[in-house]
Design a protein around this motif. Sequence first.
Motif, PDB file in Angstrom:
ATOM      1  N   THR A 123     -11.933   1.155   2.588  1.00  0.00           N
ATOM      2  CA  THR A 123     -10.702   0.467   2.183  1.00  0.00           C
ATOM      3  C   THR A 123      -9.510   1.421   2.098  1.00  0.00           C
ATOM      4  OG1 THR A 123     -11.308   0.782  -0.140  1.00  0.00           O
ATOM      5  CG2 THR A 123     -12.015  -1.268   0.915  1.00  0.00           C
ATOM      6  N   VAL A 124      -9.768   2.692   1.953  1.00  0.00           N
ATOM      7  CA  VAL A 124      -8.688   3.684   1.928  1.00  0.00           C
ATOM      8  C   VAL A 124      -8.901   4.630   3.113  1.00  0.00           C
ATOM      9  CG1 VAL A 124      -7.614   5.581   0.669  1.00  0.00           C
ATOM     10  CG2 VAL A 124      -8.371   3.542  -0.562  1.00  0.00           C
ATOM     11  N   THR A 152      -1.368  17.105   9.423  1.00  0.00           N
ATOM     12  CA  THR A 152      -1.046  16.181   8.344  1.00  0.00           C
ATOM     13  C   THR A 152      -2.278  15.347   8.023  1.00  0.00           C
ATOM     14  OG1 THR A 152      -0.265  14.431   9.832  1.00  0.00           O
ATOM     15  CG2 THR A 152       1.350  16.074   9.086  1.00  0.00           C
ATOM     16  N   VAL A 153      -2.428  15.053   6.733  1.00  0.00           N
ATOM     17  CA  VAL A 153      -3.484  14.146   6.264  1.00  0.00           C
ATOM     18  C   VAL A 153      -2.788  13.035   5.480  1.00  0.00           C
ATOM     19  CG1 VAL A 153      -5.564  13.901   4.876  1.00  0.00           C
ATOM     20  CG2 VAL A 153      -5.155  16.030   6.146  1.00  0.00           C
ATOM     21  N   ARG A 154      -2.953  11.826   5.960  1.00  0.00           N
ATOM     22  CA  ARG A 154      -2.338  10.664   5.291  1.00  0.00           C
ATOM     23  C   ARG A 154      -3.430   9.820   4.667  1.00  0.00           C
ATOM     24  NH1 ARG A 154       0.402   6.841   8.016  1.00  0.00           N
ATOM     25  NH2 ARG A 154      -0.758   7.177   9.941  1.00  0.00           N
ATOM     26  N   ILE A 155      -3.230   9.468   3.438  1.00  0.00           N
ATOM     27  CA  ILE A 155      -4.158   8.584   2.723  1.00  0.00           C
ATOM     28  C   ILE A 155      -3.374   7.352   2.265  1.00  0.00           C
ATOM     29  CG2 ILE A 155      -5.661   8.348   0.724  1.00  0.00           C
ATOM     30  CD1 ILE A 155      -6.312  11.241   0.912  1.00  0.00           C
ATOM     31  N   VAL A 156      -3.784   6.219   2.746  1.00  0.00           N
ATOM     32  CA  VAL A 156      -3.119   4.954   2.410  1.00  0.00           C
ATOM     33  C   VAL A 156      -3.850   4.354   1.216  1.00  0.00           C
ATOM     34  CG1 VAL A 156      -2.388   2.695   3.249  1.00  0.00           C
ATOM     35  CG2 VAL A 156      -2.476   4.657   4.808  1.00  0.00           C
ATOM     36  N   ILE A 157      -3.199   4.381   0.062  1.00  0.00           N
ATOM     37  CA  ILE A 157      -3.820   3.964  -1.189  1.00  0.00           C
ATOM     38  C   ILE A 157      -3.144   2.697  -1.680  1.00  0.00           C
ATOM     39  CG2 ILE A 157      -4.355   4.669  -3.556  1.00  0.00           C
ATOM     40  CD1 ILE A 157      -4.049   7.541  -2.608  1.00  0.00           C
ATOM     41  N   GLY A 167     -10.109  10.853  -6.860  1.00  0.00           N
ATOM     42  CA  GLY A 167      -9.800   9.587  -7.526  1.00  0.00           C
ATOM     43  C   GLY A 167     -10.040   8.365  -6.661  1.00  0.00           C
ATOM     44  N   ASN A 168     -10.236   8.559  -5.359  1.00  0.00           N
ATOM     45  CA  ASN A 168     -10.409   7.404  -4.463  1.00  0.00           C
ATOM     46  C   ASN A 168     -11.639   7.574  -3.577  1.00  0.00           C
ATOM     47  OD1 ASN A 168      -7.607   5.805  -4.695  1.00  0.00           O
ATOM     48  ND2 ASN A 168      -7.162   8.009  -4.694  1.00  0.00           N
ATOM     49  N   ARG A 169     -12.631   8.343  -4.031  1.00  0.00           N
ATOM     50  CA  ARG A 169     -13.777   8.636  -3.167  1.00  0.00           C
ATOM     51  C   ARG A 169     -14.559   7.372  -2.818  1.00  0.00           C
ATOM     52  NH1 ARG A 169     -16.291  12.695  -5.876  1.00  0.00           N
ATOM     53  NH2 ARG A 169     -15.088  14.253  -4.732  1.00  0.00           N
ATOM     54  N   SER A 170     -14.771   6.497  -3.791  1.00  0.00           N
ATOM     55  CA  SER A 170     -15.542   5.271  -3.510  1.00  0.00           C
ATOM     56  C   SER A 170     -14.797   4.370  -2.540  1.00  0.00           C
ATOM     57  CB  SER A 170     -15.842   4.534  -4.813  1.00  0.00           C
ATOM     58  OG  SER A 170     -14.628   4.163  -5.475  1.00  0.00           O
ATOM     59  N   ALA A 171     -13.469   4.285  -2.706  1.00  0.00           N
ATOM     60  CA  ALA A 171     -12.681   3.453  -1.789  1.00  0.00           C
ATOM     61  C   ALA A 171     -12.657   4.060  -0.393  1.00  0.00           C
ATOM     62  CB  ALA A 171     -11.263   3.282  -2.333  1.00  0.00           C
ATOM     63  N   ARG A 209       0.852  -1.198   0.000  1.00  0.00           N
ATOM     64  CA  ARG A 209       0.000   0.000   0.000  1.00  0.00           C
ATOM     65  C   ARG A 209       0.887   1.247   0.000  1.00  0.00           C
ATOM     66  NH1 ARG A 209      -5.145  -1.690   1.442  1.00  0.00           N
ATOM     67  NH2 ARG A 209      -5.799   0.381   2.137  1.00  0.00           N
ATOM     68  N   SER A 210       0.430   2.276  -0.701  1.00  0.00           N
ATOM     69  CA  SER A 210       1.162   3.545  -0.789  1.00  0.00           C
ATOM     70  C   SER A 210       0.629   4.501   0.274  1.00  0.00           C
ATOM     71  CB  SER A 210       0.974   4.148  -2.189  1.00  0.00           C
ATOM     72  OG  SER A 210       1.529   5.433  -2.221  1.00  0.00           O
TER      73      SER A 210
END
Length: 362
Positions: A68-69, A125-130, A59-63, A23-24
Motif C-alpha cells: 500500500t505504500v 532519489t527515494v520516494r515514499i508515497v504515504i 513507521g510504515n514497514r507493514s504498509a 497521499r503524501s
Amino acid sequence: MSKKILLFVLLLSALVPVSAQERSDTTYVFRFVPAEDMFYIPWNGNGAELDRLLACIAGNRSAIADGTVPVLVDGYCTSQPSEAENLAMAKTRSNRVKTELILRGGLTEADFTTRNHASDGNFVTVRIVIPAGPSEAELEAQRRAAEQAEAERLAAAKRADEERLAAERAAGERRKAEEAEKARLAAEQQAAEPASEEPEGCAMGLSLRANLLRWATLTPDLGLEWHISDRWSLGVGGSWTSWSWNDKERRYALWEVAPEVRYYMGAQRRGYLGVMFKAGAFNYKFSETGKQGDLVGGGLTGGYILPVGKRLALDFSLGLGYLNADCEKYKVIDGVRVRQGSETKDWWGPVHAGITLRWNLF
C-alpha cells in the motif's frame, strides 16, 4: 440564503473524504561523487537523509510490505561518456542505496520500484508515497517504532563491537600461548642439545690482537689471527717503537715481526700450543754504550683464552725457545755514533710473553 448554506455544507461533506484520501509524496535525495558509484553515507548530508528515510520506513514497514505504500527508487548519472554507461552507473548507484535499505531497514527487493536515468545529475532519489493524515496514535507508534529500530541498531552495533573485541582478545591470548609454547620447546631443545664447543671469545674467523704488555712499555703492538679450522689458526704480530731523549743521548728503538701457528685443545678450545718464529731489529742505548743489531729466533708457545665479552677475550701466552742477536756497540761523540765493536749472543729461555686483548672481528 438557507439554500446557499446547505449547498456549502453538502460540498464540504463531499470534499472531506477526498481530502482524507490524499497521499503524501516524500522524496529523499542521496548525492554521489561524479564518476564514482560508491555510496558515501557520511558525505554531503547523506547520513542525515538516510536516518530520516530509515525512520520513515520503520513507521510504515507493514504498509510497505503489503504494497500500500510504494518505495520508488530513481537513479541518475551524467558523468559517463555514453548513455549506456550512464544508465549502468545509475543502476549500480540505485542498487547501493537499496542494499542499505535492505540491510538496515528490513526491506526486500520486491518492495522497490526502480528506474534509472542518464540525465539530470549524479544522485539517487527515494520516494515514499504515504497516506496523509495519520492519527496521533499512529504517529506515536511510528516514533516508538523508529526509536526501537534505532535502539536495536545501536544494540546490534554494540554487540558486534563486543564480539570483535572478544575475538581480538582471544586471538591475542592464542598468540601469546603459541609464543610461550614455542619458547618452552626452544628451551627444552636447547637444554637437550649438547653444549656448544665454541665459547664466546674463541669463535672461528678473524681476530685483531694487541699485546698489552708491549703497550705498557710504550711499544705499539698489533696482530691478526685467522682460524683456518675449528682447531688450527695462523697468526702474525708486529711491534714497532722509536724513542730518544737527553738530546738523543739515550735511545730505545725496536721492530719485530712474529708469525705463529696454533693448535687449540679441549672441548671449549681455550687452551692452545703453538710454534712461533721471530725476526726484527733493535737499537738500545740506556748508558754510555749503545747496542744496535738484528735478532732472529723462535720457539714453542702456549696459552689460555679467557672470554670477557661477546667479542672480546684476554689471551695469556708464554713462549720458550731460542734467540740469536748480532749487534754492534757504539758511543755517541759530538752527536756522531762511534763503533766500539760487535758481539753475538745466543739465548735459550723465554722468548715471548703476552697479555693480549683479542677482538673477534667476525
